[in-house]
Design an enzyme around this catalytic site. Structure first.
Site, PDB file in Angstrom:
ATOM      1  N   SER A  76      77.832  13.697  -0.701  1.00 27.70           N
ATOM      2  CA  SER A  76      78.564  14.944  -0.951  1.00 27.70           C
ATOM      3  C   SER A  76      79.976  14.983  -0.366  1.00 27.70           C
ATOM      4  O   SER A  76      80.758  15.848  -0.766  1.00 27.70           O
ATOM      5  CB  SER A  76      77.783  16.133  -0.386  1.00 27.70           C
ATOM      6  OG  SER A  76      76.875  16.601  -1.330  1.00 27.70           O
ATOM      7  N   LYS A  79      82.742  15.021  -2.789  1.00 32.47           N
ATOM      8  CA  LYS A  79      83.033  16.231  -3.585  1.00 32.47           C
ATOM      9  C   LYS A  79      84.360  16.882  -3.195  1.00 32.47           C
ATOM     10  O   LYS A  79      85.021  17.513  -4.020  1.00 32.47           O
ATOM     11  CB  LYS A  79      81.897  17.244  -3.427  1.00 32.47           C
ATOM     12  CG  LYS A  79      80.561  16.770  -3.995  1.00 32.47           C
ATOM     13  CD  LYS A  79      79.442  17.723  -3.601  1.00 32.47           C
ATOM     14  CE  LYS A  79      78.091  17.258  -4.133  1.00 32.47           C
ATOM     15  NZ  LYS A  79      76.991  18.118  -3.648  1.00 32.47           N
ATOM     16  N   TYR A 204      79.553  11.584 -11.667  1.00 36.21           N
ATOM     17  CA  TYR A 204      79.089  12.257 -10.438  1.00 36.21           C
ATOM     18  C   TYR A 204      78.294  11.309  -9.536  1.00 36.21           C
ATOM     19  O   TYR A 204      78.581  11.182  -8.331  1.00 36.21           O
ATOM     20  CB  TYR A 204      78.255  13.494 -10.827  1.00 36.21           C
ATOM     21  CG  TYR A 204      77.588  14.138  -9.635  1.00 36.21           C
ATOM     22  CD1 TYR A 204      78.336  14.872  -8.712  1.00 36.21           C
ATOM     23  CD2 TYR A 204      76.224  13.976  -9.410  1.00 36.21           C
ATOM     24  CE1 TYR A 204      77.730  15.431  -7.597  1.00 36.21           C
ATOM     25  CE2 TYR A 204      75.613  14.539  -8.301  1.00 36.21           C
ATOM     26  CZ  TYR A 204      76.377  15.262  -7.402  1.00 36.21           C
ATOM     27  OH  TYR A 204      75.771  15.814  -6.291  1.00 36.21           O
ATOM     28  N   TYR A 256      76.633  22.526   4.090  1.00 36.15           N
ATOM     29  CA  TYR A 256      75.482  23.130   3.406  1.00 36.15           C
ATOM     30  C   TYR A 256      75.314  24.578   3.875  1.00 36.15           C
ATOM     31  O   TYR A 256      76.303  25.226   4.229  1.00 36.15           O
ATOM     32  CB  TYR A 256      74.213  22.303   3.644  1.00 36.15           C
ATOM     33  CG  TYR A 256      74.377  20.856   3.209  1.00 36.15           C
ATOM     34  CD1 TYR A 256      74.587  20.533   1.870  1.00 36.15           C
ATOM     35  CD2 TYR A 256      74.337  19.828   4.121  1.00 36.15           C
ATOM     36  CE1 TYR A 256      74.743  19.222   1.463  1.00 36.15           C
ATOM     37  CE2 TYR A 256      74.488  18.499   3.720  1.00 36.15           C
ATOM     38  CZ  TYR A 256      74.685  18.208   2.390  1.00 36.15           C
ATOM     39  OH  TYR A 256      74.851  16.907   1.988  1.00 36.15           O
ATOM     40  N   VAL A 274      74.328  13.529   2.393  1.00 34.41           N
ATOM     41  CA  VAL A 274      72.925  13.237   2.713  1.00 34.41           C
ATOM     42  C   VAL A 274      72.686  11.817   3.244  1.00 34.41           C
ATOM     43  O   VAL A 274      71.596  11.527   3.729  1.00 34.41           O
ATOM     44  CB  VAL A 274      71.952  13.495   1.540  1.00 34.41           C
ATOM     45  CG1 VAL A 274      71.751  14.972   1.304  1.00 34.41           C
ATOM     46  CG2 VAL A 274      72.381  12.770   0.299  1.00 34.41           C
TER      47      VAL A 274
HETATM   48  N1  GLU Z   1      74.213  12.503  -4.708  1.00 32.55           N
HETATM   49  C1  GLU Z   1      73.536  13.496  -3.937  1.00 32.55           C
HETATM   50  C2  GLU Z   1      72.807  14.484  -4.826  1.00 32.55           C
HETATM   51  O1  GLU Z   1      73.325  14.878  -5.817  1.00 32.55           O
HETATM   52  C3  GLU Z   1      74.536  14.182  -3.054  1.00 32.55           C
HETATM   53  C4  GLU Z   1      73.888  15.188  -2.186  1.00 32.55           C
HETATM   54  C5  GLU Z   1      74.566  15.451  -0.879  1.00 32.55           C
HETATM   55  O2  GLU Z   1      75.087  14.550  -0.214  1.00 32.55           O
HETATM   56  O3  GLU Z   1      74.539  16.622  -0.496  1.00 32.55           O
HETATM   57  O4  GLU Z   1      71.725  14.885  -4.570  1.00 32.55           O
END
Ligand code: GLU
Length: 320
Positions: A76, A79, A204, A256, A274
């Site tokens: 994430s 992002k 993604y 989060y 994650v």
């Molecule tokens: N590729 C992971 C997912 O989509 C990223 C999640 C994350 O790091 O929060 O679940």
């Protein structure tokens, strides 16, 4: 910078150098209370005892401690940077037609509010639904071109030409991502996504699977700490306004649904992933990369958060 602030900076660096090994050893004990992410099978292979940190300043001084040479996927954390690229590609108006500006208070892969709150646009670009919408906005003729543009952008920010996709993690996520797939199809139905859903998800999953070390995260964070300009090369990579938007999302949604707690305990813009990475920064001073794959119940690196709390409290880094 005047002599006085130079001196302050040096005092701070000396204190960090002196204390960091002890602080890290103390935080590492928390690893035992966390759990490595397993819903992407490839991530479950990480060593749950590992913890590393890299701190870099505008003069290029680096302070490191622990296991900071081990590569891990951004997940994430990527992002934040695809948001920045989407803003540079499309401008604010178009981006905020597709994603909102508010935290959800829900899990990062929750679909709950998509149907509950109208219009059906993802609440923010850092939850999965929002990041998938952002992936669809990256300019490029096809998924391959978009992937190349993203990787090139990340390489420039990290000042590291050898950044690459981790194919094993990409494949592992592609084969298990039924929830993200259902979310993407839902968004397509609502007109948020245009184009081929598989292609958008390819973009993604790919950017989530970029391998980095703590040093790469620290260097990328340094660019954000200096409002889009890499203080080491002098290159303005990103317009200041877009960095302001990204940093604000990092404060409100970057950790989060523990972002409020992190703002109170640490008080810095940050984004976690994650795989156990955390990218954070002290504005005008430091870029910081942390990695510790054992996660707490909210999905953040348990020892990494503890280490950042220790640093922030001892060095009075909180912005608030
Ligand atoms: N590729 C992971 C997912 O989509 C990223 C999640 C994350 O790091 O929060 O679940």
């Amino acid at each position: 910078m005047n002599n006085h602030s130079h001196k302050n900076n040096n005092d701070e660096i000396n204190l960090i150098k002196q204390q960091l090994p002890d602080w890290l050893a103390n935080s590492r004990k928390r690893c035992a209370d966390g759990k490595v992410a397993g819903y992407i099978p490839e991530l479950a292979k990480a060593n749950s005892d590992s913890l590393g940190i890299h701190i870099i300043d505008a003069a290029g001084n680096s302070i490191t401690a622990g296991d900071c040479g081990i590569p891990f996927t951004m997940q994430s954390i990527s992002k934040v940077f695809t948001l920045l690229l989407a803003l540079m590609d499309n401008g604010e108006d178009l981006v905020f037609d597709k994603v909102g500006m508010e935290p959800t208070g829900d899990h990062f892969n929750s679909m709950l509010k998509l149907e509950l709150v109208q219009p059906s646009i993802p609440f923010n670009p850092l939850i999965n639904a929002g990041a998938i919408a952002i992936s669809s906005l990256i300019k490029g003729e096809n998924a391959g071109e978009k992937n190349n543009r993203i990787l090139d952008f990340f390489k420039q920010l990290a000042n590291n030409d050898s950044l690459a996709y981790n194919d094993a993690v990409f494949q592992s996520e592609s084969h298990t991502a039924d929830l993200n797939r259902s979310m993407a199809y839902f968004l397509k139905d609502k007109g948020i996504l245009r184009g081929n859903v598989d292609d958008i998800l390819n973009v993604y999953f790919r950017h989530c699977s970029i391998d980095v070390t703590c040093a790469d995260l620290a260097r990328m964070a340094l660019v954000l700490a200096f409002d889009g300009k890499d203080p080491l090369s002098g290159i303005q990579h990103i317009p200041r306004r877009y960095v302001q938007i990204a940093k604000t999302f990092m404060v409100t949604c970057g950790m989060y649904n523990a972002s409020g707690q992190f703002a109170i305990q640490v008080g810095l813009p940050a984004k976690s992933g994650v795989a156990g990475g955390i990218l954070t920064l002290v504005p005008g001073k430091f870029g910081i990369g942390v990695a510790g794959p054992a996660l707490n119940a909210k999905g953040n690196s348990i020892a990494g958060v503890h280490l950042l709390e220790t640093l922030s409290q001892n060095l009075k880094w909180s912005l608030f």
